[in-house]
Scaffold this motif. Sequence first.
Motif, PDB file in Angstrom:
ATOM      1  N   GLN A 116       0.848  -1.191   0.000  1.00 35.23           N
ATOM      2  CA  GLN A 116       0.000   0.000   0.000  1.00 35.23           C
ATOM      3  C   GLN A 116       0.879   1.234   0.000  1.00 35.23           C
ATOM      4  N   THR A 117       0.288   2.345  -0.369  1.00 36.97           N
ATOM      5  CA  THR A 117       0.925   3.650  -0.266  1.00 36.97           C
ATOM      6  C   THR A 117       0.000   4.507   0.583  1.00 36.97           C
ATOM      7  N   TYR A 118       0.555   5.182   1.554  1.00 37.37           N
ATOM      8  CA  TYR A 118      -0.286   5.977   2.450  1.00 37.37           C
ATOM      9  C   TYR A 118       0.424   7.256   2.866  1.00 37.37           C
ATOM     10  N   TRP A 119      -0.354   8.192   3.413  1.00 34.56           N
ATOM     11  CA  TRP A 119       0.169   9.444   3.919  1.00 34.56           C
ATOM     12  C   TRP A 119      -0.824  10.027   4.900  1.00 34.56           C
ATOM     13  N   LEU A 120      -0.406  11.069   5.583  1.00 36.57           N
ATOM     14  CA  LEU A 120      -1.237  11.765   6.560  1.00 36.57           C
ATOM     15  C   LEU A 120      -1.397  13.211   6.125  1.00 36.57           C
ATOM     16  N   THR A 121      -2.494  13.813   6.551  1.00 43.94           N
ATOM     17  CA  THR A 121      -2.647  15.252   6.401  1.00 43.94           C
ATOM     18  C   THR A 121      -3.554  15.748   7.511  1.00 43.94           C
ATOM     19  N   ASN A 125      -6.954  20.520   6.100  1.00 45.63           N
ATOM     20  CA  ASN A 125      -6.262  20.816   4.844  1.00 45.63           C
ATOM     21  C   ASN A 125      -7.189  20.479   3.672  1.00 45.63           C
ATOM     22  N   THR A 126      -8.231  21.263   3.498  1.00 42.84           N
ATOM     23  CA  THR A 126      -9.276  20.949   2.516  1.00 42.84           C
ATOM     24  C   THR A 126      -8.781  20.989   1.073  1.00 42.84           C
ATOM     25  N   THR A 127      -7.859  21.887   0.778  1.00 42.57           N
ATOM     26  CA  THR A 127      -7.343  21.956  -0.594  1.00 42.57           C
ATOM     27  C   THR A 127      -6.688  20.635  -0.977  1.00 42.57           C
ATOM     28  N   ALA A 128      -5.794  20.153  -0.125  1.00 37.76           N
ATOM     29  CA  ALA A 128      -5.121  18.885  -0.408  1.00 37.76           C
ATOM     30  C   ALA A 128      -6.107  17.726  -0.356  1.00 37.76           C
ATOM     31  N   ARG A 129      -7.012  17.755   0.597  1.00 40.44           N
ATOM     32  CA  ARG A 129      -7.950  16.638   0.735  1.00 40.44           C
ATOM     33  C   ARG A 129      -8.860  16.512  -0.483  1.00 40.44           C
ATOM     34  N   ASN A 130      -9.149  17.603  -1.167  1.00 42.30           N
ATOM     35  CA  ASN A 130      -9.935  17.508  -2.407  1.00 42.30           C
ATOM     36  C   ASN A 130      -9.219  16.636  -3.430  1.00 42.30           C
ATOM     37  N   LEU A 131      -7.894  16.786  -3.523  1.00 43.15           N
ATOM     38  CA  LEU A 131      -7.106  15.937  -4.408  1.00 43.15           C
ATOM     39  C   LEU A 131      -7.036  14.519  -3.856  1.00 43.15           C
ATOM     40  N   TYR A 132      -6.696  14.385  -2.591  1.00 44.29           N
ATOM     41  CA  TYR A 132      -6.512  13.062  -1.990  1.00 44.29           C
ATOM     42  C   TYR A 132      -7.761  12.198  -2.114  1.00 44.29           C
ATOM     43  N   ARG A 134      -9.687  12.082  -4.503  1.00 46.51           N
ATOM     44  CA  ARG A 134      -9.794  11.608  -5.881  1.00 46.51           C
ATOM     45  C   ARG A 134      -8.759  10.542  -6.227  1.00 46.51           C
ATOM     46  N   VAL A 135      -7.632  10.505  -5.500  1.00 47.96           N
ATOM     47  CA  VAL A 135      -6.553   9.576  -5.860  1.00 47.96           C
ATOM     48  C   VAL A 135      -6.338   8.464  -4.838  1.00 47.96           C
ATOM     49  N   ALA A 136      -7.068   8.508  -3.732  1.00 50.06           N
ATOM     50  CA  ALA A 136      -6.912   7.500  -2.674  1.00 50.06           C
ATOM     51  C   ALA A 136      -8.196   7.474  -1.852  1.00 50.06           C
ATOM     52  N   ARG A 137      -8.220   6.627  -0.853  1.00 46.47           N
ATOM     53  CA  ARG A 137      -9.381   6.606   0.034  1.00 46.47           C
ATOM     54  C   ARG A 137      -8.921   6.861   1.454  1.00 46.47           C
ATOM     55  N   ALA A 138      -9.712   7.598   2.182  1.00 47.18           N
ATOM     56  CA  ALA A 138      -9.402   7.872   3.586  1.00 47.18           C
ATOM     57  C   ALA A 138      -9.657   6.605   4.404  1.00 47.18           C
ATOM     58  N   THR A 139      -8.884   6.440   5.462  1.00 46.66           N
ATOM     59  CA  THR A 139      -9.074   5.301   6.349  1.00 46.66           C
ATOM     60  C   THR A 139      -9.675   5.797   7.661  1.00 46.66           C
ATOM     61  N   PRO A 140     -10.192   4.890   8.468  1.00 40.23           N
ATOM     62  CA  PRO A 140     -10.781   5.310   9.736  1.00 40.23           C
ATOM     63  C   PRO A 140      -9.759   5.494  10.860  1.00 40.23           C
ATOM     64  N   PHE A 141      -8.465   5.331  10.573  1.00 36.92           N
ATOM     65  CA  PHE A 141      -7.467   5.406  11.627  1.00 36.92           C
ATOM     66  C   PHE A 141      -7.154   6.846  12.021  1.00 36.92           C
ATOM     67  N   MET A 142      -6.857   7.025  13.296  1.00 39.14           N
ATOM     68  CA  MET A 142      -6.452   8.322  13.829  1.00 39.14           C
ATOM     69  C   MET A 142      -5.017   8.192  14.313  1.00 39.14           C
ATOM     70  N   LYS A 143      -4.276   9.258  14.215  1.00 39.18           N
ATOM     71  CA  LYS A 143      -2.884   9.256  14.666  1.00 39.18           C
ATOM     72  C   LYS A 143      -2.821   9.695  16.123  1.00 39.18           C
ATOM     73  N   TYR A 144      -2.037   8.967  16.909  1.00 37.85           N
ATOM     74  CA  TYR A 144      -1.738   9.348  18.291  1.00 37.85           C
ATOM     75  C   TYR A 144      -0.226   9.493  18.390  1.00 37.85           C
ATOM     76  N   GLN A 145       0.199  10.407  19.216  1.00 39.78           N
ATOM     77  CA  GLN A 145       1.635  10.559  19.412  1.00 39.78           C
ATOM     78  C   GLN A 145       1.913  11.016  20.817  1.00 39.78           C
ATOM     79  N   ARG A 146       3.089  10.798  21.245  1.00 43.45           N
ATOM     80  CA  ARG A 146       3.518  11.214  22.562  1.00 43.45           C
ATOM     81  C   ARG A 146       4.370  12.448  22.457  1.00 43.45           C
TER      82      ARG A 146
END
Length: 146
Positions: A116-121, A125-132, A134-146
Amino acid sequence: MSAIVVRPFHSGDHPRWDALWQNYNAFYRRSVEDRVTERLWSRLVAGTGEPFGFVAEVDGKVVGLAHYFFVFSTSDWNPRCYMQDLFADSSVRGRGVGRALIEAVYREADRQNASQTYWLTQDSNTTARNLYDRVARATPFMKYQR
């Protein structure tokens, strides 16, 4: 707009890459140490190890960048491709530069048999998400960090 050329980095790209890199970091309101930027550039231009990357140019001017890694997975045999950074100069947004860079990363991921190929935003970031969207699908995962 003229044709978009996506290619690996050349040493002469440094001034334009650095300007784009600084604008990218400013967009995400993050500070990156100079030594990290220098290490990133030296690895990108050497092309001998991760991270890997591409620039997009229009009329001979570098107007976009993408940086990516291959990450091994505990649930897939093949590595996954993580595109960590994607940025296009504001003067060319909406003209296909981001899509061309994503497609170049997709081709390289396919060449490496990535599962797979993946990325975060940022969700705002609505401008980028409009493109994303169209070229990929969003996943239900959320990022957590310390």
